[in-house]
Design an enzyme around this catalytic site. Sequence first.
Site, short mmCIF file in Angstrom:
data_model
loop_
_atom_site.label_atom_id
_atom_site.label_comp_id
_atom_site.label_asym_id
_atom_site.label_seq_id
_atom_site.Cartn_x
_atom_site.Cartn_y
_atom_site.Cartn_z
N ARG A 250 0.93 -1.28 0.03
CA ARG A 250 -0.11 -0.05 0.02
C ARG A 250 0.99 1.09 0.10
O ARG A 250 2.07 1.18 0.60
CB ARG A 250 -1.00 0.04 1.15
N LYS A 277 -2.83 -1.94 8.04
CA LYS A 277 -4.28 -1.81 7.86
C LYS A 277 -5.19 -2.95 8.85
O LYS A 277 -5.76 -2.09 9.65
CB LYS A 277 -4.78 -2.27 6.51
N HIS A 339 -2.26 2.93 -5.35
CA HIS A 339 -2.81 1.73 -4.99
C HIS A 339 -3.24 0.82 -6.06
O HIS A 339 -3.51 -0.63 -6.01
CB HIS A 339 -4.17 2.04 -4.18
N ARG A 342 -1.06 -2.49 -6.82
CA ARG A 342 -1.74 -3.76 -6.12
C ARG A 342 -2.43 -4.71 -7.16
O ARG A 342 -2.24 -5.86 -7.21
CB ARG A 342 -2.31 -3.65 -4.85
N HIS A 365 -3.65 -9.75 2.62
CA HIS A 365 -4.98 -9.93 2.64
C HIS A 365 -5.19 -11.23 3.48
O HIS A 365 -4.69 -12.30 3.20
CB HIS A 365 -5.66 -10.18 1.26
N TYR A 374 -2.78 -15.86 11.27
CA TYR A 374 -1.81 -15.30 10.62
C TYR A 374 -0.45 -15.50 11.11
O TYR A 374 -0.02 -15.40 12.16
CB TYR A 374 -1.98 -13.49 10.65
#
Length: 411
Positions: A250, A277, A339, A342, A365, A374
Site C-alpha cells: 500500500r 491496515k 494503490h 496492487r 489480505h 496469521y
Amino acid sequence: MKRSQIKRRPLADTVLSSLEPEAKEYRELDGNGLYFRVKPDGSKSWQLRYKRPDGKWSWIGLGGHPETSGSLAREKAEQLRADAAAGKNPIASKREREQQALEAANSTFEALALEWHAAKRPNWTEGTATRVLGTLKKNVFPIFGKRSYVSITPMEWLEFLRDLEKTGIIEQTGRIRAICREVYDLALVTGRADHNPLESLHKHLATRKATNYPHVSQDELPALLRAIRNYPHADDVRLGLFLLSRLAVRPGELREARWEEIDLDKALWTIPAHRMKRRREHVVPLPKQAIEALQQLHKLTGYQPLVFPGRSDKTAPRSNTVFVMALRRLGYQGRQTGHGFRHIASTILNEHGFNADHIEAQLSHVKEGVAGVYNKAQYIKQRRHMMQWYADHLEALERGNVVELEHARRA
C-alpha cells in the site's frame, strides 16, 4: 485604569478589562451584591455577597474574567439571589447547575464520537485515525456536534445523509453513516441509549457499485514503467514509484517506511503491526531490483530514520499525495494510482498461475477467524520466488522483450 477613575456602575466591559491591580487585593461593587475582585497578580474574578439562611453574610465565586463576562456574571448572580430568596442554598444550587451543564456537554454527539474515536484509535493506523476524525469534524460536528445524541431522530440523520449524497460523494456518505452508526453502538452497549437511529438508513440511501483503484491495462503497462524510470523530478519519488510497482504494498506503508524495518542483507522488509491496515506485522520479500532501488534511496535519505522524509519536516514522511501527484505529472491522472499497482500485480500473478494463497499473503489480505490465523512470514520462500519473477517480468515488459514461460507452475 485605576479604580478611583470608575464613574458609573454596573461596570462596563472596558472598565473590567482595564482595571489595574494594586498592592493588595480589592473588590469593586458592580451592583446588588455583585463584586469584581482584582488580585495583586492581575487575575480578576466575580464574587456575590449573599446572606445565608443563618443570617450570616458569605461570598460565592461566579467565575474568572474574561471567561465570565459582566452580563454572564449578572445573570448568574440573579439566579443565585432568587435561590437564596426561595430558601435554597446558593452554593448547592450553583453546583447542581454546573453538574447539569457538565452532563449536557458529555451527552452531545461530539463528546460521544470523541470517546468512540479514542477507544478505536489503538487499533488503527495513524492515517486512519486522522481521516476518521477529520471526516467527523468536517461533515458531522458542524450539524450535530453540539446536539444531545439521544435527541437526534432517524429522520434528521436521513435528511443529513441525503444532503451529502446530493453533493455527489455517495461512497463517502456511506462511510460517514457507518462511522456514526458505530458511535451510537458505543452508547448502546454502555447503556446510554436504547436504539441506534442509523441502523436501517442504508436501505433508503443511494449506493454505488464498488470500483477498483484506477490502473492501466496490461497493454499500457510497459509505457507506464518506462515513464516511471524516466521520472524527471525528485529522485526519491521516482524510486518510490518504482518500489510501488514492484512490491505491491500500500502507498502509505511505503511512504511511512523506516530504515530500521529494512534488512538489505536478508532482502526482507518487516512492516510493524501499527502501520498495517489489519494491525498485523507483515514481511515483504525484496527482489534484487528493489534492493538496488533501496540502496540508491539510502544514499539520498539514509541519514534519516524515514525512507521518505518530508521536504520541510524530516521527522514526518512525505505527503500522502506524493505518489498520486507524481503519476499525475507523468500524465496518468485518473488512469493510475499508487494503490492500483496492487491490482496490476494480483492480476498478472494470477494469470501466470501463481498460488492464490501466496498472492493474498503478499498483498496482506487475511481471512477473519480461525481460517485466517496469521503468520507474518507466511509462504516467505514461495513469495520470494514469486516476487522475483514479478520484478523480472516487469523489467522485461519495460524493455519490450517479454517471453511468456510457465514460471509459476514449475515453482
